[in-house]
Design an enzyme around this catalytic site. Sequence first.
Site, short mmCIF file in Angstrom:
data_model
loop_
_atom_site.label_atom_id
_atom_site.label_comp_id
_atom_site.label_asym_id
_atom_site.label_seq_id
_atom_site.Cartn_x
_atom_site.Cartn_y
_atom_site.Cartn_z
N LYS A 69 -15.27 -21.65 27.80
CA LYS A 69 -15.29 -21.88 26.35
C LYS A 69 -16.64 -21.62 25.70
O LYS A 69 -16.72 -21.24 24.54
CB LYS A 69 -14.86 -23.30 26.03
CG LYS A 69 -13.38 -23.50 26.19
CD LYS A 69 -12.95 -24.87 25.81
CE LYS A 69 -11.47 -24.98 26.08
NZ LYS A 69 -10.91 -26.28 25.83
N ASP B 168 -9.18 -26.98 19.28
CA ASP B 168 -9.18 -28.24 20.04
C ASP B 168 -9.45 -29.44 19.14
O ASP B 168 -8.92 -30.54 19.38
CB ASP B 168 -10.25 -28.21 21.14
CG ASP B 168 -9.80 -27.42 22.37
OD1 ASP B 168 -8.57 -27.25 22.54
OD2 ASP B 168 -10.67 -26.97 23.13
#
Length: 498
Positions: free
Chosen positions: A289, A327
């Site tokens: 990420k 997220d």
Amino acid sequence: MDRASICLCLAAESLEADRKLAEAYRGKADLLELRADHLRPEELARAGEFPRQVDLPVILTIRRVRDGGLFAGAESGRIATLERLVVGGFRYIDIEEDLDAPGLEARIAAAGVRIIRSLHDHGGVPADLGSRAVRLARRPTEIPKAAVMPKSTGDLARLLAVFSGQPRGERILLGMGDYGFPTRVLATRLGSFLCYTSPAGAVVAPGQVDPDTLESLYRFRSIGPATSVYGVIGNPVMHSRSPRIHNLGFGELGRDAVYLPFLVDDLDAFWDVADALDIRGLSVTVPHKQAVLGRLSEADSVVRATGACNTMVRERVGGPWKGSNTDVAGFLAPLRELFGGALPRGLGATVIGAGGAARAVVHALAAAGARVLVLNRGEDRGRRLAADFAVQYASLDESGFAEARAFADLVVQTTSVGMAPESSADPAPGLVFTGREIVYELVYSPPVTPFMKRALDVGCRVVGGLRMLHAQAMEQFRLFSGAEYPARALAELERERD
Ligand code: NAP
């Protein structure tokens, strides 16, 4: 070219067991491969009867040990057996590139059976695959087949480069194992003649799935030469629920798109894979990420604030990637449900972990006015995260657990500890729950981790990782498709979660 066929590999010890397996998958496969090297000797002697016992075309294969099969006898015996069996009504026979048996080939030709000329390498992707693939294809009546084992993302990139350099005639080129898995599902897209599958629970070669999974999870028969490819990159990644979520959504909307897991050990090599397959959208998971940031041409405000990206999209091959982070919204959605709206200000929250997911969680909590304590194994990373969001840090040990008592309204577990396949681990066994905490576990496979189980056992309210996964995936789906996630697909996911 037509759609790739689904071939069911049969590798039982008896013809009757193979026939029953074929029957169990009636209507799901287009052809069968009889792996006669798995048959008991007395069954092998009768293998020529098999094509008459089934109603699909059959490939006859007697694979040698060195090519990943079970046939350990003398080569002369294998050739003699093939010569005897080939008149039994088989449609195809798989023989190796190095086989030198003019007598056998004459009999094959006389029987009107087509040759699949194969090369197997279970040890990797041979450096000379390109030239060997050209040699394999030198006889126009034969179907060339190369089945190799990519052991890295770089190997997969090389394999795809060979695919794209070859004329798109009838051929079978596939990567075995987890790194090669996308080549199986994308058989039609890559111009491969078939995709090998195994009966459920009886995997014949690494990476094969059963015909039901191929169709229900990956919509194999909807994939055409122009299908748009999406996927999730991670390591590990094969357990990911994201293919289920996105393929269900694409299917419900009737989109010509497929979503696959890509095991990625080397991001630099992966960008070649992304170009070779013209990938338009990616979910990004552990441990990439933060590392993907360097590849983004544009980033949304959450990526800029968190320094973590979990979604990448682009409009054309070689085009610029736009990064987003879903997220944060996904993490907050179940909490908003629990609190009936915004989080109470001053909520005390302990966040275990300081990776990409933790950055999203801490950003979300700090922005909502929570008091946050980060506990992390690596001190540097933990302190950096705490400093970036002006929250507190303590070590992931007894002293940190003592400090966490003042931040115990909500405990969020964001490390990868407890994630399949090592699902018996607990990242903070010394952190004792009283039953009053809300415990939020980000790991979603398995659905109940040991950490969650401890919280459930003492009566805590617990949020499992699947809730966040679904919420963040709905946002991702919107970015990939430009459409809302279809309600019917969501209802089906909810049923599977409960
Ligand atoms: P990441 O960036 O690689 O970070 C991993 C974190 O785990 C780091 O803090 C690392 O600590 C810690 N860690 C790893 N092994 C450890 C161990 N043995 N003991 C203690 N700490 C350990 O990964 P990520 O992207 O943040 O993802 C973490 C997890 O969250 C994954 O399981 C992922 O699937 C899950 N996740 C779920 C969702 C969802 O929607 N449910 C969304 C995002 C992520 P160090 O700094 O000390 O290395």
